[in-house]
Structure formats: structure tokens, C-alpha cells
Design a protein around this motif. Sequence first.
Motif, PDB file in Angstrom:
ATOM      1  N   UNK A  99       0.817  -1.211   0.000  1.00 50.74           N
ATOM      2  CA  UNK A  99       0.000   0.000   0.000  1.00 50.74           C
ATOM      3  C   UNK A  99       0.852   1.264   0.000  1.00 50.74           C
ATOM      4  N   UNK A 100       1.905   1.262   0.826  1.00 49.42           N
ATOM      5  CA  UNK A 100       2.725   2.477   0.922  1.00 49.42           C
ATOM      6  C   UNK A 100       3.440   2.764  -0.385  1.00 49.42           C
ATOM      7  N   UNK A 101       3.834   1.708  -1.110  1.00 48.98           N
ATOM      8  CA  UNK A 101       4.539   1.962  -2.363  1.00 48.98           C
ATOM      9  C   UNK A 101       3.587   2.426  -3.458  1.00 48.98           C
ATOM     10  N   UNK A 102       2.345   1.954  -3.411  1.00 45.58           N
ATOM     11  CA  UNK A 102       1.368   2.454  -4.379  1.00 45.58           C
ATOM     12  C   UNK A 102       1.047   3.918  -4.079  1.00 45.58           C
ATOM     13  N   UNK A 103       0.671   4.206  -2.817  1.00 46.60           N
ATOM     14  CA  UNK A 103       0.289   5.583  -2.493  1.00 46.60           C
ATOM     15  C   UNK A 103       1.493   6.516  -2.635  1.00 46.60           C
ATOM     16  N   UNK A 104       2.648   6.079  -2.157  1.00 48.07           N
ATOM     17  CA  UNK A 104       3.834   6.940  -2.213  1.00 48.07           C
ATOM     18  C   UNK A 104       4.211   7.282  -3.643  1.00 48.07           C
ATOM     19  N   UNK A 105       4.187   6.290  -4.520  1.00 44.73           N
ATOM     20  CA  UNK A 105       4.567   6.512  -5.919  1.00 44.73           C
ATOM     21  C   UNK A 105       3.536   7.409  -6.609  1.00 44.73           C
ATOM     22  N   UNK A 106       2.266   7.107  -6.362  1.00 44.49           N
ATOM     23  CA  UNK A 106       1.195   7.897  -6.977  1.00 44.49           C
ATOM     24  C   UNK A 106       1.314   9.377  -6.594  1.00 44.49           C
ATOM     25  N   UNK A 183      -1.679   5.641   6.827  1.00 43.54           N
ATOM     26  CA  UNK A 183      -1.910   7.084   6.993  1.00 43.54           C
ATOM     27  C   UNK A 183      -0.622   7.757   7.462  1.00 43.54           C
ATOM     28  N   UNK A 184       0.078   7.157   8.419  1.00 46.60           N
ATOM     29  CA  UNK A 184       1.257   7.823   8.944  1.00 46.60           C
ATOM     30  C   UNK A 184       2.403   7.882   7.921  1.00 46.60           C
ATOM     31  N   UNK A 185       2.630   6.812   7.158  1.00 44.09           N
ATOM     32  CA  UNK A 185       3.883   6.723   6.406  1.00 44.09           C
ATOM     33  C   UNK A 185       3.774   6.915   4.898  1.00 44.09           C
ATOM     34  N   UNK A 186       2.569   7.214   4.380  1.00 36.19           N
ATOM     35  CA  UNK A 186       2.475   7.522   2.946  1.00 36.19           C
ATOM     36  C   UNK A 186       3.435   8.654   2.563  1.00 36.19           C
ATOM     37  N   UNK A 187       3.525   9.664   3.414  1.00 41.25           N
ATOM     38  CA  UNK A 187       4.394  10.799   3.127  1.00 41.25           C
ATOM     39  C   UNK A 187       5.865  10.420   3.044  1.00 41.25           C
ATOM     40  N   UNK A 188       6.239   9.391   3.786  1.00 48.46           N
ATOM     41  CA  UNK A 188       7.633   8.922   3.766  1.00 48.46           C
ATOM     42  C   UNK A 188       7.992   8.366   2.398  1.00 48.46           C
ATOM     43  N   UNK A 189       7.148   7.450   1.901  1.00 51.14           N
ATOM     44  CA  UNK A 189       7.409   6.885   0.575  1.00 51.14           C
ATOM     45  C   UNK A 189       7.274   7.941  -0.519  1.00 51.14           C
ATOM     46  N   UNK A 190       6.287   8.831  -0.339  1.00 50.37           N
ATOM     47  CA  UNK A 190       6.124   9.903  -1.313  1.00 50.37           C
ATOM     48  C   UNK A 190       7.413  10.712  -1.428  1.00 50.37           C
ATOM     49  N   UNK A 191       8.001  11.036  -0.281  1.00 47.22           N
ATOM     50  CA  UNK A 191       9.220  11.851  -0.286  1.00 47.22           C
ATOM     51  C   UNK A 191      10.372  11.107  -0.970  1.00 47.22           C
ATOM     52  N   UNK A 192      10.503   9.813  -0.673  1.00 47.40           N
ATOM     53  CA  UNK A 192      11.564   9.013  -1.305  1.00 47.40           C
ATOM     54  C   UNK A 192      11.398   9.009  -2.819  1.00 47.40           C
ATOM     55  N   UNK A 193      10.182   8.733  -3.285  1.00 48.38           N
ATOM     56  CA  UNK A 193       9.952   8.667  -4.720  1.00 48.38           C
ATOM     57  C   UNK A 193      10.089  10.048  -5.352  1.00 48.38           C
ATOM     58  N   UNK A 194       9.643  11.078  -4.636  1.00 52.48           N
ATOM     59  CA  UNK A 194       9.760  12.432  -5.161  1.00 52.48           C
ATOM     60  C   UNK A 194      11.236  12.790  -5.360  1.00 52.48           C
ATOM     61  N   UNK A 195      12.065  12.466  -4.356  1.00 53.08           N
ATOM     62  CA  UNK A 195      13.501  12.731  -4.482  1.00 53.08           C
ATOM     63  C   UNK A 195      14.077  11.946  -5.656  1.00 53.08           C
ATOM     64  N   UNK A 196      13.603  10.702  -5.832  1.00 48.46           N
ATOM     65  CA  UNK A 196      14.074   9.888  -6.944  1.00 48.46           C
ATOM     66  C   UNK A 196      13.691  10.493  -8.287  1.00 48.46           C
TER      67      UNK A 196
END
Lengths: 308, 277
Positions: A99-106, A183-196
Amino acid sequence: MAAASPRPSVTASIASPRRSVTPGRLGLAFVLPSVIIFCLFLMVPVFAVAGIAFLEWAGFRIGDWTFVGLAKFQKAAADPVFWRSFTHTILFTVATTVLLNITGFLYALLIASRVRGSGLVKSVLFLPVLLSPVIVALMWTRILDAFGAVNQLISLVSPTARPTLFLGDPDLALTSVIVATVWQFTGYNMLLYYAGLQNLPRDQLEAASIDGAGARASIRHVVVPGLYPVIGTAILLNVIGGLRVFDLVYVMTRGGPNRSTEVLATYMYEQAFKFSDMGYASAIALVIVALSVGAAVLRIRWGSRLHE
Amino acid sequence: MIDRYTHPAWRVGVSAFLLASAMVAMAPILWIVGLALRTGADVYSRAVIPGTFRPENFSDAWGQFGLARLFLNSIVVTGLSVAVVVTLSVLAAYGFARLRFRGSEVLFLLILLGLMIPPAAVIIPLFVEIRTMGLYDTHVGLSLVYVAFGLPLSILILRSFFAGIPRELLEAARIDGASERWILLGVVVPLAKAPIATVAILTFLFCWNDYFLALVLLRDAGTYTLPVGIAQFIGQYSTPHELVAAAVLMAAVPVFILYLVLHRQFERGVAEGAVKQ
């Protein structure tokens, strides 16, 4: 450079007896305090936990133990609660990672398109990452209880419905904890993918657009392959985080109801600090270590295959 | 980046979707704010929006849960740990990067292994060790453990920065007669403000938010840090919900404020910390 070091004069360094100290010796002296603390509070415990797993020991006095060989591992193999904790840990880890990788990437992709409001959304999604899981757990406990926000919303739709006890229902509790974690960690993956995404080579994207590739094609053939290292890192960090989960589960449900959210870390904690079975708890801790190391090895293998 | 492919209507759609997501993401916090402002009776109403307004909940919660003490304990433990981690990791990273000695590579790799060790894996020996050393239920004992967990990533981040400082810069300082100590303090540290800030932020977040280690290594309510202290409320079902909500919000305020002021540093720090692992 001279401005940065105005004080130490030439005379001081000539007169200084410390001249005889070689850089290597000085390096050792610089490194030593960290190495000592690291060995004392991380290295020694790692070896100790592997030893304690072979002991019958309540943990009260050092030496006051009996060697029981593999008995604690056999106990785990025959213990249904251990296997439930194991299954829940794997379920929790897989569900949150996916879930976190889907939401984070999206969200990273959408925010990278720089539409109006994307900066605000980035900050809002990232904020929960910085909170203590205890705070998040207490918030969601209130949100999900009989008088919580979710039941208020349900009663708007059907006023006669009885409140759902999300954390009190064995079928819903683990899912509830997973929702709070996502809910807590979507932003974490989002930030990683955004930096990528920021680090992707611009010319490749432009070449793709000149070739007439649409947004979908360039995501598939340029963006995703370019992000492989980030995907690997994100998955590994999510998996390791999932395998060691304790705070959210322990504060929200204490592993209940009826063990339906028991994970390896909470079960280990119970065995060690409620039942004083240090040997059994150490055996469970070793399972957590083994799973984490296994994930890291898989990551390294996967990474090296990509570079070939 | 992908914007060149996009139609204006698509951009409006994305904007709307993102703003809706932000509202969903904020909703739990906003609802808790509402809960914290309700009267005790209004907590059990079925209204999503509170119908009452009682800001005294915050002062009640502050006093009833002894939040002043919890804040003080958290500040002491976190401050001590961050100061020690920054100092020791600057020294060690400079040693590993610039003052190599026989075996320094092996020691560095050993410390990197620490990145892989979850707290749950070592908590039992740590507990025994800390108790044997007479540091159980003390802030010093807890801080030492935080330092041990904070060092590996901090040293890794700083070492890669120090290794990238041009050799000529350090040689010039040496020719000027500066000792290694002065080079580190006067030349290297001022250059390394950004990575030092990253290390400080990551260590701060780890210590300030930790629950597990503090739960095991502290026993007395008087030494509890914020997460352990407020987690105790939930065990008491008699605790009024609106006071729990107020306490939770107050516990979150320092991080909110720091993030508002330093949001770039936080985002860069967390991203760098993740990628380095």
C-alpha cells in the motif's frame, strides 16, 4: 582558509609536543568513543541475544540460568500464538509495503507535475511521518472507537446502526492498525519517490517525448526503470519497518483482541517482560533479525542483478 | 517534468484530487482538534463537528497528566543524546574519512552493521546490561542506548561528506600550521553545517518519538518521556476522551512547530537518511 583558522599560530604547532602524534593514531582516538559505545550497546547485545536463546533464564541474575539447547526454538515451533504472531507480522509487512509503495509513488508522480497546491499537499502528507507512532496510535484509537469519527460518519448514513468496534473486533483490528500505519507513512514513501524523480536524467525524458511517447509510455519505460534503486530502497525500508512494528500495535490493541493483532515484537515483549522467559523472547527476537537480514540480502541480490 | 504531456483539464483534475487527498490526510488531526475542544457530554454525541467549545481541556490535560514533567524529561534525554551523537559522529566520521589507520575500514564496516539491528532484537540483553550497570530507570542509561542506535547512520552520512572535501583545502590549513584538531573545528565543521543538521534532525526524531526503548529502560512515572507517559493514558479507560485528545495534540506541537520552521531541512534529512540506508 586562513580566515577559518585564525588562532592556531605557526609557533604553537612547532612548539607543540603533539606533533609526534601520527594522523593514524589521532584517527583511532577520534573513532574510539563511538566504537566503544557502539560495541557495548549494540554489538555485545546482538551476540548476547543469540546466546540467551539457548538458556532457561528469568533475567534476574547473570549466571542464574540453565542451558536448554534448542528447546526455546522447539517451543516456538509448537506454539500456535507464535505462529499467529508470525503470520500477522508477515501480513502486516506485506500489506503496508504494498500500500505504501502504491500511495507513495502515486502522490510523488502527481506532486512532481507541479500543479497548483502540490507543495501544500506534500507538506500535509509528510507531517504525520514526523509524529511519534504513540501519538498516531492514540489518535486512531479515538477515531475508531464507538464514539469516534468513523462511527459518527456511519451514523450519518444509517442513524440506527450500532457502533462498530474496529479495534475490538478480531476481524477488523489488524486492518485498522494497517490503515493507521499507511496514513502515517504515505508521506515517507512519497518523499523518497519524489527525491528519486528529481534525480531522473532529464534528457531521457525529453528523448522519450521527442520519440512521441505519451505520459503513460514514458512512465513505464523511462520513469519506472530509472526509479529501480529507489523502489528497492523504499521496499526494503518498509519491510524492515513492518517486521519490527511494535508501537502502533501495542498502543492501539496490546496485540488483542484475542491475539488477533499479536505481532512478533509484541509477543516477544510479553514473553520477556511479563512472563520473564528471556530465552523464549530471545528466540523470537532472532526470528525478527533473521527476517530482516533475509530482506536485506534479497535487496542486495536484486540490486546487483539490475546492474548486470 | 511530466507536465509537458498534460492537458489543462488534466491539471485541474490532478489539483482537485491532490487537494481532496490533503483534506483526507488532515481529517484525523482536525477531528482530534474538535474532540479536544468538546465538553465531556458532547464527546458521546454523534455529531462529527463539535457542538460545544471548551478550551480549558488543554489546561486540564496539562495539569492532570503532568505534561510539564514529561516534556522536561523528553527534552533532557533528547538534548543529551543529540549533543553526544553529533559530537561523537563528527569525530568518528572525520577519523574514518581523513585519518585512516590500520583496521579503520573494518571498524567502519562493523559500525555499518548497526543499521540492520532493530531495537526489538537487542532489547533483552540491553535491559540486563543497563540494569547491571546501575543505569536502569535513568536518563543517562536511556541516552547511551539512543546514542548507540544513532551513531551508525550519523557516521555514515558525515563520513561521505568529509570524504568529499577537497584535499587542497585541508593541506592549505596544515601548511598554515593548524593542528588536526583546529582543522576539524575551524575548517571542516563550518563546511559541514548541512549534514550536521541532517544528523541532528534524524537523531532528534528518533529519540523524541521513541516508545519501545523508553518503555523497557524506564520504570518510574517520574522519569517517563513523553511517548511513554502519554501512552499510559490509554490503558485507563476512565480517562476522558477529550483530555486524551488535548494531551496528544500538545505532545505533537513541538514537532509541528519545528517542521513549520525547518520543513526543508526535515524533508531533506529524512530523505537522505532513508537513501543512505
